[in-house]
Design an enzyme around this catalytic site. Structure first.
Site, PDB file in Angstrom:
ATOM      1  N   LEU A  62       0.875  -1.174   0.000  1.00  0.00           N
ATOM      2  CA  LEU A  62       0.000   0.000   0.000  1.00  0.00           C
ATOM      3  C   LEU A  62       0.907   1.217   0.000  1.00  0.00           C
ATOM      4  CD1 LEU A  62      -2.715  -0.943   2.657  1.00  0.00           C
ATOM      5  CD2 LEU A  62      -3.124  -0.572   0.213  1.00  0.00           C
ATOM      6  N   ASP A  63       0.496   2.282  -0.695  1.00  0.00           N
ATOM      7  CA  ASP A  63       1.362   3.462  -0.717  1.00  0.00           C
ATOM      8  C   ASP A  63       1.419   4.119   0.658  1.00  0.00           C
ATOM      9  OD1 ASP A  63      -0.525   5.888  -0.608  1.00  0.00           O
ATOM     10  OD2 ASP A  63      -1.387   4.761  -2.262  1.00  0.00           O
ATOM     11  N   TYR A  64       2.360   5.020   0.816  1.00  0.00           N
ATOM     12  CA  TYR A  64       2.699   5.618   2.109  1.00  0.00           C
ATOM     13  C   TYR A  64       1.485   6.233   2.815  1.00  0.00           C
ATOM     14  CZ  TYR A  64       5.660   8.286   5.396  1.00  0.00           C
ATOM     15  OH  TYR A  64       6.272   8.805   6.512  1.00  0.00           O
TER      16      TYR A  64
END
Length: 257
Positions: A120-122
């Site tokens: 998952l992105d930041y």
């Protein structure tokens, strides 16, 4: 279809070797010993491709392949699979040279050689699966199996049902190709924002953010709530849980194991 298996004809182990099949199935989470005996006598179990219907059959799970209803029984005690709720501002990696928070700050060093299946992105939140089972990880992440993923996205602006329907029926053209949602439904909305539930198979980087950004509705918040049969449920951000044997079995079946 496999022939019925008889120990008298095709013994895989001697009477003093291995583990009784019904005991193995019980340990793998198929139910009580009695329930597992019923599964065997109903002809739902295969050992190395042969049907087993005789109670008391002994097997060696380290060297034999056992399947129930076509799905492989996986009971390697060394393997562990986790469901983790990633908060925002945590990297989907196990270490970071810049010292930012990573998944290892949540799971610690309790599990040997554990790694994440996907990212998952930041700034996104929600479900990440982790395991030290290399075969399971390869299958979950392989594009061939296209594991379904569910997200709850909060969008800037108000969208209508026609937008959701178009994303499912026609999709949207991105720099790396056309992408369609499998499902899109409006959960709640106001003049300023809309909350939608989206389901898709693609695992491309930042795909949900890119889809809605491309049509003028930037994502303000994104939470992944499900991967295949595994749900986030009420798992609190920054915590994890160990998947049960039935959950691992369900996930394995989803990816062809």
């Amino acid at each position: 279809m496999p022939n019925a298996y008889s120990r008298a004809e095709k013994a895989h182990t001697t009477d003093n070797e291995g583990i009784r099949l019904q005991k193995l199935l019980a340990q793998a989470g198929f139910g009580s010993r009695r329930k597992c005996e019923e599964i065997i006598t109903e002809g739902r179990v295969e050992v190395d491709g042969e049907l087993v219907t005789e109670l008391g059959t002994r097997v060696d799970p380290a060297h034999q392949q056992i399947r129930v209803d076509g799905s492989r029984v996986r009971i390697d005690g060394r393997h562990i699979t986790l469901a983790l709720n990633k908060p925002k501002k945590v990297l989907s990696t196990m270490d970071d040279p810049k010292g930012r928070f990573t998944l290892s700050d949540i799971v610690g060093d309790k599990y040997e050689r554990i790694f994440h299946m996907g990212r998952l992105d930041y700034d996104s939140e929600g479900l990440i699966l982790m395991t030290n089972d290399g075969e399971l990880s390869q299958h979950v992440m392989h594009p061939k199996y296209e594991v379904e993923k569910t997200y709850i996205a909060t969008l800037e602006g108000k969208i209508g049902g026609n937008v959701c329907r178009r994303l499912v029926s026609q999709g949207v053209q991105l720099d790396d190709g056309l992408i369609k949602l499998d499902h899109c439904a409006i959960i709640d909305g106001s003049r300023e924002s809309t909350i939608v539930k989206v389901v898709l198979h693609s695992g491309k980087n930042r795909i949900v953010r890119r889809i809605f950004g491309a049509i003028g509705f930037p994502v303000k918040r994104l939470v992944r709530t499900q991967i295949g049969p595994i749900k986030l449920g009420d798992l609190k951000p920054g915590t994890y849980r160990v998947l049960s044997q039935p959950e691992v079995r369900s996930l394995s079946k989803e990816v062809g194991l």
